[in-house]
Design an enzyme around this catalytic site. Structure first.
Site, PDB file in Angstrom:
ATOM      1  N   GLU A 149      73.945  -3.233  -0.765  1.00 15.84           N
ATOM      2  CA  GLU A 149      73.011  -2.372  -1.767  1.00 15.84           C
ATOM      3  C   GLU A 149      73.482  -1.174  -2.148  1.00 15.84           C
ATOM      4  O   GLU A 149      74.727  -0.902  -2.111  1.00 15.84           O
ATOM      5  CB  GLU A 149      71.743  -2.029  -0.919  1.00 15.84           C
ATOM      6  CG  GLU A 149      72.178  -0.963   0.388  1.00 15.84           C
ATOM      7  CD  GLU A 149      72.627   0.331  -0.305  1.00 15.84           C
ATOM      8  OE1 GLU A 149      72.146   0.749  -1.186  1.00 15.84           O
ATOM      9  OE2 GLU A 149      73.580   1.001   0.596  1.00 15.84           O
ATOM     10  N   LYS A 202      81.415  -2.533  -2.386  1.00 16.24           N
ATOM     11  CA  LYS A 202      80.361  -1.174  -2.000  1.00 16.24           C
ATOM     12  C   LYS A 202      81.253   0.210  -1.494  1.00 16.24           C
ATOM     13  O   LYS A 202      80.951   1.089  -2.383  1.00 16.24           O
ATOM     14  CB  LYS A 202      79.590  -1.869  -0.693  1.00 16.24           C
ATOM     15  CG  LYS A 202      78.802  -0.519   0.105  1.00 16.24           C
ATOM     16  CD  LYS A 202      77.656  -0.032  -1.104  1.00 16.24           C
ATOM     17  CE  LYS A 202      76.936   0.894  -0.415  1.00 16.24           C
ATOM     18  NZ  LYS A 202      75.879   1.431  -1.297  1.00 16.24           N
ATOM     19  N   PHE A 247      77.528  10.670 -13.319  1.00 13.57           N
ATOM     20  CA  PHE A 247      78.254  11.220 -12.459  1.00 13.57           C
ATOM     21  C   PHE A 247      79.202  12.128 -12.976  1.00 13.57           C
ATOM     22  O   PHE A 247      80.086  12.442 -12.409  1.00 13.57           O
ATOM     23  CB  PHE A 247      78.884  10.196 -11.486  1.00 13.57           C
ATOM     24  CG  PHE A 247      77.814   9.604 -10.750  1.00 13.57           C
ATOM     25  CD1 PHE A 247      77.395  10.002  -9.483  1.00 13.57           C
ATOM     26  CD2 PHE A 247      77.189   8.278 -11.265  1.00 13.57           C
ATOM     27  CE1 PHE A 247      76.442   9.156  -8.674  1.00 13.57           C
ATOM     28  CE2 PHE A 247      76.261   7.690 -10.274  1.00 13.57           C
ATOM     29  CZ  PHE A 247      76.013   8.067  -9.233  1.00 13.57           C
ATOM     30  N   ALA A 250      78.659  18.725 -13.208  1.00 12.75           N
ATOM     31  CA  ALA A 250      79.354  19.829 -12.315  1.00 12.75           C
ATOM     32  C   ALA A 250      78.456  20.222 -11.414  1.00 12.75           C
ATOM     33  O   ALA A 250      77.355  20.579 -11.924  1.00 12.75           O
ATOM     34  CB  ALA A 250      80.360  20.703 -13.289  1.00 12.75           C
ATOM     35  N   GLY A 255      76.439  14.970  -1.564  1.00 12.35           N
ATOM     36  CA  GLY A 255      75.898  15.086  -0.176  1.00 12.35           C
ATOM     37  C   GLY A 255      75.175  13.799   0.075  1.00 12.35           C
ATOM     38  O   GLY A 255      75.412  12.505  -0.518  1.00 12.35           O
ATOM     39  N   CYS A 258      75.337   8.476   1.824  1.00  8.42           N
ATOM     40  CA  CYS A 258      76.478   7.481   1.668  1.00  8.42           C
ATOM     41  C   CYS A 258      77.823   8.181   1.067  1.00  8.42           C
ATOM     42  O   CYS A 258      78.775   7.589   1.714  1.00  8.42           O
ATOM     43  CB  CYS A 258      75.696   6.789   0.009  1.00  8.42           C
ATOM     44  SG  CYS A 258      74.456   5.649   0.639  1.00  8.42           S
ATOM     45  N   LYS A 261      79.965   9.539   3.884  1.00  8.04           N
ATOM     46  CA  LYS A 261      80.365   8.733   4.935  1.00  8.04           C
ATOM     47  C   LYS A 261      80.969   7.450   4.374  1.00  8.04           C
ATOM     48  O   LYS A 261      82.140   7.181   5.158  1.00  8.04           O
ATOM     49  CB  LYS A 261      78.976   7.840   5.468  1.00  8.04           C
ATOM     50  CG  LYS A 261      79.205   6.970   6.536  1.00  8.04           C
ATOM     51  CD  LYS A 261      77.616   6.409   7.092  1.00  8.04           C
ATOM     52  CE  LYS A 261      76.843   5.511   5.915  1.00  8.04           C
ATOM     53  NZ  LYS A 261      77.374   4.325   5.801  1.00  8.04           N
TER      54      LYS A 261
END
Length: 442
Positions: A149, A202, A247, A250, A255, A258, A261
């Site tokens: 996903e 992914k 993305f 700044a 956090g 996803c 981890k």
């Protein structure tokens, strides 16, 4: 198709709802009886805009149901989707305990030909392990596929209903037609590959996005030293189609459930095959350091933090979610308390989730943003919720002990700050207000 989704966390619940929305018959399964009872009463265990309306519509249409009976759900389904959590172990590796447990239960429940799809984010080779576990429990025929996903919390339903692409990993090409047909109502951008490549896609995707965030944060730190504006730099970079604008905001770092981890897991995956992923290690280090920029700016503006009162706007790791997993706010709040500050916290939806993870006598829980600012020596904006963007900042000088605003997400424009009477600090942008000489509390 008749589909069973095992696990009703973010991935499982959203996937189940969206498959039902597209006309499939879906049963979502979880061993947590309280969660299933809430879902049967159309109460979502996760905060996601619009989710309960989608649940109600599909339950009433007879396309969506919730159950704790995994055996019945598997036996009534053609496609079984595994969507349980894979949290990080202390080593950074993904914890596959729940995956393995569900695989064994699915194997024992089988009563005929099934397709078993993994949506959980799992290390390369995990689907082969799932195949082995299921085969140990059944003689029924089955196929294993990987369908990772790519949803984002806060826009998860729309991301799932209108994805930019769907990745399907399989080793039985006879399944391609049925799986492409199942997903074609979502998009025609369907990429079919082998299972191991799908598993890696992914991790690689999330690691690359995390890298973009850490990169622009490093650029922001240089911008502060040379007098450039990182927001202008990001716009100019983003106009290059090879880079793109996403993305490149700044702030105080990423956090959530996803990026932290998955970056750690990919570093560990590389380590397991004797490869040192130096770039990604730096991405993680930069991200961890970036969240403390807020504290540096507080020290710069106030001198010392002992016995100060600091208002905090935003606790979730991003807006439109109550998720505080790996949120920068957790480490920032803990650090401020260790430095002797008293805190006034407010978030539109994440207060309860944050309090479950961190509470302290030095914390005051506030009912709105202005209450968190009242009598504060400084306010720190940590999550860019829309309601913070719409505040009349000129009100703060009448409420705050000292009119200092630390904008950790570069929410406010120069026009919003001018005339507000605040001493304003952002990330990677030239400061538009003069240096502040703090009053020291006695």
């Amino acid at each position: 198709m008749n589909i069973a989704v095992i696990g009703t966390g973010y991935v499982g619940l959203i996937s189940g709802i969206c498959f039902a929305e597209k006309g499939n018959h879906v049963i979502c399964v979880d061993q947590d009886i309280n969660k299933i009872t809430a879902l049967q009463n159309l109460v979502s265990p996760i905060y996601e805009p619009g989710i309960e309306a989608f649940m109600e519509r599909n339950v009433q249409a007879g396309r969506l149901a919730f159950s704790s009976n995994l055996i019945q759900a598997v036996q009534d389904s053609e496609l079984v989707i595994i969507a349980v959590g894979t949290p990080s172990l202390p080593s950074g590796e993904a914890n596959l305990q729940y995956i393995e447990q569900v695989a064994a239960e699915v194997g024992r429940a089988m009563n005929g030909q099934k397709i078993v799809a993994t949506k959980s984010t799992v290390p390369v080779g995990t689907n082969e392990k799932i195949r082995e576990i299921i085969a140990q429990q059944t003689e029924q025929p089955f196929d294993i596929v990987s369908i990772p996903e790519f949803l984002r919390e806060g826009s998860a339903i729309q991301d799932t209903l209108h994805p930019d692409r769907i990745v399907i990993g399989l080793d039985n090409r006879e399944l391609e037609a049925v799986l492409v047909e199942l997903h074609s109502s979502f998009t025609d951008q369907i990429f079919v590959t082998d299972i191991r490549s799908a598993e890696m896609i992914k991790y690689a995707s999330n690691a690359f996005l995390a890298t973009k965030i850490s990169f622009i944060n490093e650029i922001s730190n240089i911008c502060e030293k040379v007098g450039a504006d990182v927001t202008e730099v990001a716009i100019g970079m983003g106009k290059d189609p090879r880079i793109g604008p996403s993305f490149l905001n700044a702030g105080i770092g990423y956090g959530g459930s996803c990026f932290p981890k998955d970056t750690k897991a990919l570093i560990q995956i590389a380590g397991n095959v004797n490869y040192e992923f130096q770039l990604l290690k730096s991405v993680v280090e930069v991200n961890k350091a970036q969240r403390y920029k807020v504290i540096e700016k507080l020290k710069e503006s106030l001198g010392q933090l002992n016995n100060t009162v600091i208002g905090i706007w935003g606790l979730s790791f991003k807006p439109n979610t109550d998720d505080v997993r790996e949120a920068p706010s957790l480490e920032i709040v803990e650090a401020l308390i260790s430095l002797g500050a008293r805190l006034k916290l407010y978030d539109p939806v994440a207060m309860d989730k944050f309090r479950e993870r961190f509470d302290h006598p030095a914390i005051e829980w506030c009912g709105n943003a202005l209450a968190a600012a009242a009598n504060a020596d400084a306010v720190c904006l940590l999550t860019d919720w829309q309601e913070f963007k719409e505040l009349q900042l000129s009100q703060l000088i009448y409420l705050m002990e000292q009119p200092i605003l630390i904008d950790g997400r570069n929410v406010y424009t120069k026009e919003q700050i001018e005339g507000a009477g605040l001493h304003y600090y952002s990330v990677g942008r030239p400061e538009s207000t003069p240096a502040y000489r703090p009053q020291v509390r006695i």
